[in-house]
Design a protein around this motif. Sequence first.
Motif, short mmCIF file in Angstrom:
data_model
loop_
_atom_site.label_atom_id
_atom_site.label_comp_id
_atom_site.label_asym_id
_atom_site.label_seq_id
_atom_site.Cartn_x
_atom_site.Cartn_y
_atom_site.Cartn_z
N THR A 20 13.82 51.86 51.11
CA THR A 20 13.49 53.25 51.42
C THR A 20 12.00 53.49 51.22
O THR A 20 11.34 54.10 52.06
N ALA A 23 9.97 51.25 53.89
CA ALA A 23 10.13 51.61 55.31
C ALA A 23 9.03 52.55 55.77
O ALA A 23 8.52 52.42 56.88
N ARG A 24 8.65 53.49 54.92
CA ARG A 24 7.59 54.43 55.28
C ARG A 24 6.25 53.71 55.46
O ARG A 24 5.51 53.99 56.38
N SER A 29 12.36 50.26 59.94
CA SER A 29 13.60 50.62 59.27
C SER A 29 14.33 49.35 58.83
O SER A 29 14.07 48.26 59.34
N ASN A 31 17.37 48.69 59.54
CA ASN A 31 18.11 48.25 60.72
C ASN A 31 17.23 47.40 61.64
O ASN A 31 17.65 46.35 62.12
#
Length: 126
Positions: A20, A23-24, A29, A31
């Motif tokens: 989390t 990812a930023r 992502s 996925n």
Amino acid sequence: MMMTKEHIHRIHRLAHREWTAAARKLDLSFNEFEYLSAVQAEEDRMRIEDAHGQHLQDIVATLGVTKASASTMIAKLEGRGLVTRFQCQVDARAQHIVLTDAGRALMAQGEAVYERVAARLNSTNE
């Protein structure tokens, strides 16, 4: 050491938190990382077997997703310049999917997330 459901849950929570946060920064992502991982794994496997390359169906089988989902994500990753496709020389209906240099660079950064998770887990077990 035998893994218990509590250990697995802890690892999952820790990995989720790390992803989390990452990812930023990565603009990637979890996925997307999973799809890039499947492409890379298939590339590595094909090099070992000295085969001609991979197809979308290989990614479908690796991830256990539908062909439509895989096709959509591969198109998205291709649009971002992370993978490229080219026509299969054996089957003109099929395409090979490979990572670009940008895709490889993001994969390395994504793999670093798991290295951080492993380091944290190892430091708490010492």
